[in-house]
Scaffold this motif. Structure first.
Motif, mmCIF file in Angstrom:
data_model
loop_
_atom_site.group_PDB
_atom_site.id
_atom_site.type_symbol
_atom_site.label_atom_id
_atom_site.label_comp_id
_atom_site.label_asym_id
_atom_site.label_seq_id
_atom_site.Cartn_x
_atom_site.Cartn_y
_atom_site.Cartn_z
ATOM 1 N N LEU A 1 0.811 -1.211 0.000
ATOM 2 C CA LEU A 1 0.000 0.000 0.000
ATOM 3 C C LEU A 1 0.844 1.260 0.000
ATOM 4 N N SER A 2 0.524 2.167 -0.929
ATOM 5 C CA SER A 2 1.032 3.535 -0.890
ATOM 6 C C SER A 2 -0.160 4.431 -0.545
ATOM 7 N N PHE A 3 -0.075 5.136 0.571
ATOM 8 C CA PHE A 3 -1.204 5.912 1.095
ATOM 9 C C PHE A 3 -0.849 7.389 1.107
ATOM 10 N N SER A 4 -1.797 8.234 0.682
ATOM 11 C CA SER A 4 -1.581 9.678 0.747
ATOM 12 C C SER A 4 -2.801 10.367 1.336
ATOM 13 N N ASP A 5 -2.564 11.407 2.109
ATOM 14 C CA ASP A 5 -3.596 12.229 2.739
ATOM 15 C C ASP A 5 -3.684 13.528 1.959
ATOM 16 N N ALA A 6 -4.836 13.783 1.323
ATOM 17 C CA ALA A 6 -4.977 14.966 0.474
ATOM 18 C C ALA A 6 -5.250 16.241 1.252
ATOM 19 N N GLN A 7 -5.468 16.118 2.548
ATOM 20 C CA GLN A 7 -5.742 17.286 3.382
ATOM 21 C C GLN A 7 -6.891 18.129 2.806
ATOM 22 N N GLN A 8 -7.896 17.424 2.280
ATOM 23 C CA GLN A 8 -9.128 18.019 1.750
ATOM 24 C C GLN A 8 -8.899 18.946 0.548
ATOM 25 N N LYS A 9 -7.854 18.677 -0.213
ATOM 26 C CA LYS A 9 -7.566 19.476 -1.398
ATOM 27 C C LYS A 9 -7.543 18.584 -2.627
ATOM 28 N N GLN A 10 -8.392 18.905 -3.607
ATOM 29 C CA GLN A 10 -8.474 18.085 -4.812
ATOM 30 C C GLN A 10 -7.144 18.043 -5.558
ATOM 31 N N GLU A 11 -6.448 19.170 -5.597
ATOM 32 C CA GLU A 11 -5.180 19.188 -6.319
ATOM 33 C C GLU A 11 -4.170 18.214 -5.729
#
Length: 333
Positions: free
Chosen positions: A79-89
């Motif tokens: 798994l590679s996991f990323s948190d977008a911090q509520q930003k679509q970009e």
């Protein structure tokens, strides 16, 4: 542009048995930024890139934990996991990074519904299947994703509104609405479902603003509602965290939440269930965050070339005060 909308269906047989199989989910927020699995990259592991909305609520934290617990090396995943911090970009950047890595499957919970066509086209061109979790997207790309796993948000709003009508129709209740993130599927659909359910009753929505699914946002918006209106009878919050923020604002104004102002929320996380058991909330419609086992099974089936359901609707309960008291001791999130 036609929005993907699917009829409510039963859980896929391959995933129904695992829906509630997870152990207790932590209420601690997940770490932000990229958290790449340390698998050896061997052929036996399925590489998955997952982009999460953020860590805006207790629900989201439980959802993240469920996914991380399910997509482990022991279960056959890298798994590679990323948190977008509520930003679509941030999500689009993460998805493009997963495409460049050549992962086997990309999964994500979209911040908002629109604006995904270019990156979904890129994933399709790369031959990487996409699975949506929790939230839908609006897309013109044919076969943009193989499956969408999550709750029926319109139904959640409808059930909330139906309970409000059953309890309070005929009393002329004035309602304020704490909306979720503007443009997100749950905010759009829950608003629609609630409005449809109260149509024809004497319940009236007198104000509606976004609290962005956060406790602090719910508190600030509720403070504004209380300043602007002296006749609020009921709060409809699109999630527990905003409802809990409303509780703080109502108490700070010298009133009793659940009595002076009724509160209906959606999610069913432990803090919300405790507020319901304590009489500060009046009703909760559940939105189950434990999507990890379903996601794992869908990914395995997809990689194996097996058919998967295009739309999997999770099973959600609803709770009044007594039901919350009964459920709390064994609550998993």
């Amino acid at each position: 542009m036609a929005r993907h909308t699917f009829a409510r269906t039963a859980l896929a047989a391959l995933s129904a048995a695992t829906l509630f199989a997870l152990g207790a989910c932590s209420s601690e927020p997940p770490s932000s930024g990229d958290d790449t699995g340390s698998g050896d990259g061997g052929d036996e592991l399925i590489s998955v890139g997952f982009s999460q909305v953020g860590a805006e609520s207790g629900w989201r934290s439980a959802n993240t934990m469920s996914i991380k617990d399910a997509l482990t090396e022991e279960n056959g995943f890298e798994l590679s996991f990323s948190d977008a911090q509520q930003k679509q970009e941030n999500q689009i950047s993460a998805i493009r990074n997963y495409i460049a890595q050549g992962v086997d499957v990309i999964a994500f919970s979209p911040v908002v519904e629109t604006g995904w066509d270019p990156v979904l086209e890129e994933a399709k061109a790369a031959g990487i299947p996409v699975v949506l979790t929790d939230r839908a997207v609006e897309t013109t790309i044919e076969d943009a994703y193989v499956s969408f796993i999550g709750s029926d948000f319109v139904e959640e709003g409808r059930r909330s509104g139906e309970w409000a009508v059953e309890q309070y129709d005929g009393e002329g209740y004035k309602v304020v609405e704490l909306q979720g993130t503007t443009g997100s599927a749950p905010a759009i659909d829950r608003q629609q479902g609630f409005a449809d359910a109260i149509a024809g009753s004497d319940l009236e929505i007198i104000d509606s603003q976004t609290g962005d699914f956060t406790r602090d946002g719910g508190k600030k918006v509720m403070e504004g509602f209380l300043t602007a209106h002296d006749d609020i009878d009921l709060v409809f919050a699109h999630n527990d965290d905003m409802g809990l923020g409303a509780v703080e604002a109502i108490e700070a104004a010298g009133m009793k939440p659940g009595e002076d102002i009724k509160i209906i929320t959606i999610d069913g996380v432990k803090d919300g269930m405790q507020a319901l058991a304590d009489g500060k909330f009046n009703y909760i419609v559940e939105c189950n965050p434990l999507l990890g086992p379903d996601l794992a099974e869908i990914i395995k089936a997809t990689v194996a070339g097996e058919p998967v359901e295009e739309r999997i609707v999770t099973h959600d309960e609803a709770f009044d005060q007594e039901a919350a008291k009964e459920a709390l001791p064994d609550r998993q999130y």
